[in-house]
Design an enzyme around this catalytic site. Structure first.
Site, short mmCIF file in Angstrom:
data_model
loop_
_atom_site.label_atom_id
_atom_site.label_comp_id
_atom_site.label_asym_id
_atom_site.label_seq_id
_atom_site.Cartn_x
_atom_site.Cartn_y
_atom_site.Cartn_z
N ASP A 22 0.62 -1.42 0.22
CA ASP A 22 0.01 -0.04 -0.02
C ASP A 22 0.81 1.12 -0.07
O ASP A 22 1.99 1.03 0.39
CB ASP A 22 -0.95 -0.14 1.35
CG ASP A 22 -2.08 0.83 1.31
OD1 ASP A 22 -2.32 1.26 -0.07
OD2 ASP A 22 -2.75 1.25 2.12
N ARG A 26 0.03 7.62 -2.71
CA ARG A 26 0.71 8.81 -1.84
C ARG A 26 2.08 9.02 -2.21
O ARG A 26 2.44 10.13 -2.22
CB ARG A 26 0.44 8.26 -0.38
CG ARG A 26 -0.90 8.63 0.27
CD ARG A 26 -1.16 8.11 1.47
NE ARG A 26 -1.30 6.56 1.23
CZ ARG A 26 -1.23 5.71 2.09
NH1 ARG A 26 -0.95 5.87 3.57
NH2 ARG A 26 -1.55 4.34 2.26
N ARG A 35 -1.38 9.13 -10.17
CA ARG A 35 -0.94 7.85 -9.16
C ARG A 35 -0.43 6.62 -10.08
O ARG A 35 0.14 5.89 -9.66
CB ARG A 35 -2.52 7.21 -8.93
CG ARG A 35 -3.23 8.18 -7.93
CD ARG A 35 -4.64 7.86 -7.65
NE ARG A 35 -4.50 6.63 -7.09
CZ ARG A 35 -4.43 6.42 -5.70
NH1 ARG A 35 -4.12 7.34 -4.91
NH2 ARG A 35 -4.66 5.18 -5.14
N HIS A 39 2.09 3.46 -9.18
CA HIS A 39 2.00 1.97 -9.35
C HIS A 39 2.94 1.67 -10.09
O HIS A 39 3.49 0.24 -9.81
CB HIS A 39 0.68 1.96 -10.40
CG HIS A 39 -0.41 2.09 -9.25
ND1 HIS A 39 -0.78 1.73 -8.07
CD2 HIS A 39 -1.75 2.73 -9.54
CE1 HIS A 39 -1.87 2.18 -7.64
NE2 HIS A 39 -2.58 2.80 -8.55
N GLU A 69 -12.47 -4.57 -3.73
CA GLU A 69 -13.17 -3.25 -3.50
C GLU A 69 -12.25 -2.34 -4.51
O GLU A 69 -12.87 -1.25 -4.80
CB GLU A 69 -12.79 -2.86 -1.98
CG GLU A 69 -13.73 -3.62 -1.06
CD GLU A 69 -13.29 -5.10 -0.82
OE1 GLU A 69 -12.06 -5.33 -1.05
OE2 GLU A 69 -13.96 -5.89 -0.39
N LEU A 133 10.64 -20.77 -4.77
CA LEU A 133 10.00 -19.89 -4.22
C LEU A 133 8.49 -20.02 -4.89
O LEU A 133 8.32 -19.65 -6.15
CB LEU A 133 10.37 -18.49 -4.41
CG LEU A 133 9.53 -17.31 -3.85
CD1 LEU A 133 9.49 -17.33 -2.41
CD2 LEU A 133 10.13 -15.96 -4.29
N SER A 191 -7.97 -5.09 5.29
CA SER A 191 -8.57 -4.65 3.95
C SER A 191 -9.16 -5.87 3.23
O SER A 191 -8.82 -6.03 1.97
CB SER A 191 -7.50 -3.57 3.11
OG SER A 191 -7.16 -2.65 3.82
C1 IPE Z 1 -5.40 -2.69 -0.06
O1 IPE Z 1 -4.86 -1.18 -0.14
C2 IPE Z 1 -5.40 -3.37 -1.20
C3 IPE Z 1 -3.87 -3.70 -1.99
C4 IPE Z 1 -2.98 -3.33 -1.62
C5 IPE Z 1 -4.09 -4.41 -3.21
P1 IPE Z 1 -6.10 -0.25 -0.22
O2 IPE Z 1 -5.56 1.03 -0.44
O3 IPE Z 1 -7.17 -0.69 -1.37
O4 IPE Z 1 -6.90 -0.51 1.14
P2 IPE Z 1 -7.79 0.64 1.86
O5 IPE Z 1 -8.60 0.99 1.09
O6 IPE Z 1 -6.83 1.61 2.27
O7 IPE Z 1 -8.12 0.00 3.07
C1 IPE Z 2 -1.59 0.14 -3.27
O1 IPE Z 2 -1.51 1.58 -3.28
C2 IPE Z 2 -2.11 -0.61 -4.69
C3 IPE Z 2 -3.25 -0.78 -5.16
C4 IPE Z 2 -4.25 -0.72 -4.28
C5 IPE Z 2 -3.46 -1.28 -6.25
P1 IPE Z 2 -2.60 2.61 -3.45
O2 IPE Z 2 -2.89 2.97 -4.75
O3 IPE Z 2 -3.85 2.26 -2.50
O4 IPE Z 2 -2.03 3.62 -2.67
P2 IPE Z 2 -2.41 4.79 -1.68
O5 IPE Z 2 -2.98 4.09 -0.50
O6 IPE Z 2 -3.62 5.58 -2.22
O7 IPE Z 2 -1.29 5.84 -1.36
MG MG Z 3 -4.13 2.50 -0.66
#
Ligand code: IPE
Ligand code: IPE
Ligand code: MG
Length: 239
Positions: A22, A26, A35, A39, A69, A133, A191
């Site tokens: 995660d 940000r 964004r 990624h 989600e 692995l 999550s």
């Molecule tokens: C959890 O991150 C899912 C993945 C890393 C794939 P999210 O960013 O979707 O989770 P929430 O919304 O902050 O709980």
């Molecule tokens: C996790 O990073 C990647 C996925 C959920 C695909 P985020 O995209 O949730 O990044 P933040 O939480 O918004 O920083």
């Molecule tokens: Mg996130």
């Protein structure tokens, strides 16, 4: 496992590490970039951690790449992520195979583009006999989906819903449950990741945003894990 709990132990290297990757968005925002930029940087971190798991002798690494989600994100971000999965798999599968990595995918893939599901099936088939692995990629995955699906399949077969029966119908029942879960990005929640399988997992939440997570921090996580005492509800001998 529910039927045969392991001994009380001070663990060394976790057999199975699960990661909620995660913080990509940000990380990009801090750099005033879209964004997508985060990624893409996140793929680099995933590559580093796969390599580190290999080096440390971890048997299974499960990466949470896309939750059920996450379908609720803007369509542009969802399609960017799908494209990134296709591109990353295409690029990485040969070197993963060469390095003895077996790839598995878990989740509901019905709404994935056909090109991606084909690539996933091909990658699983190519790497099926590798033993160094196991890399599990959770995409379109939800812990509630996993449990509900297992329960449904037991009902369909007229079997009782016991922990042992459910366990056998969850995704990848042959793999050990995660010993260590790492979530980057500072949020202290699961999550809807592996809800059942995390029953006795050691949970580590770090503030580092996923694209910045590196080998040194992974080694620190393993070191933290090795200091945990896993009791599985019991008391240590001599207590
Ligand atoms: C959890 O991150 C899912 C993945 C890393 C794939 P999210 O960013 O979707 O989770 P929430 O919304 O902050 O709980
Ligand atoms: C996790 O990073 C990647 C996925 C959920 C695909 P985020 O995209 O949730 O990044 P933040 O939480 O918004 O920083
Ligand atoms: Mg996130």
């Amino acid at each position: 496992m529910t039927s045969d709990p392991p001994a009380i132990e001070v663990p060394n290297v976790p057999r199975h590490v699960a990661v909620i990757m995660d913080g990509n968005g940000r990380w990009a925002k801090q750099r005033t970039r879209p964004r997508a930029f985060g990624h893409r940087a996140g793929v680099g971190a995933a590559r580093r951690i796969v390599r580190a798991c290999h080096q440390h002798g971890v048997e299974v690494l499960t990466l949470f790449a896309f939750s059920q989600e996450n379908w609720q994100r803007p369509p542009t971000e969802v399609s960017l992520l799908m494209q990134l999965f296709v591109r990353t798999l295409t690029r990485e599968v040969k070197s993963l195979h060469k390095n003895g990595v077996r790839i598995r995918f878990i989740g509901d893939h019905r709404d994935f583009p056909a090109s991606l599901t084909q690539l996933m099936a091909d990658s699983e088939a190519l790497t099926a006999d590798n033993t160094d692995l196991t890399l599990v990629v959770a995409a379109g995955y939800g812990g509630q989906w996993d449990i509900a699906r297992a329960a449904q399949s037991l009902c369909a077969d007229g079997l009782p819903i016991t922990p042992e029966n459910l366990e056998a119908r969850l995704v990848l029942p042959e793999l050990p449950h995660p010993d260590l879960l790492i979530r980057t990005g500072g949020e202290k929640r699961v999550s809807n990741f592996l809800l059942w399988q995390l029953a006795y997992t050691e949970l580590l939440f770090v503030d580092t945003l996923w694209p910045d997570f590196d080998e040194a921090e992974f080694a620190q996580a393993l070191s933290w894990y090795s200091g945990r005492q896993r009791r599985f509800g019991r008391v240590p001998e001599g207590t």
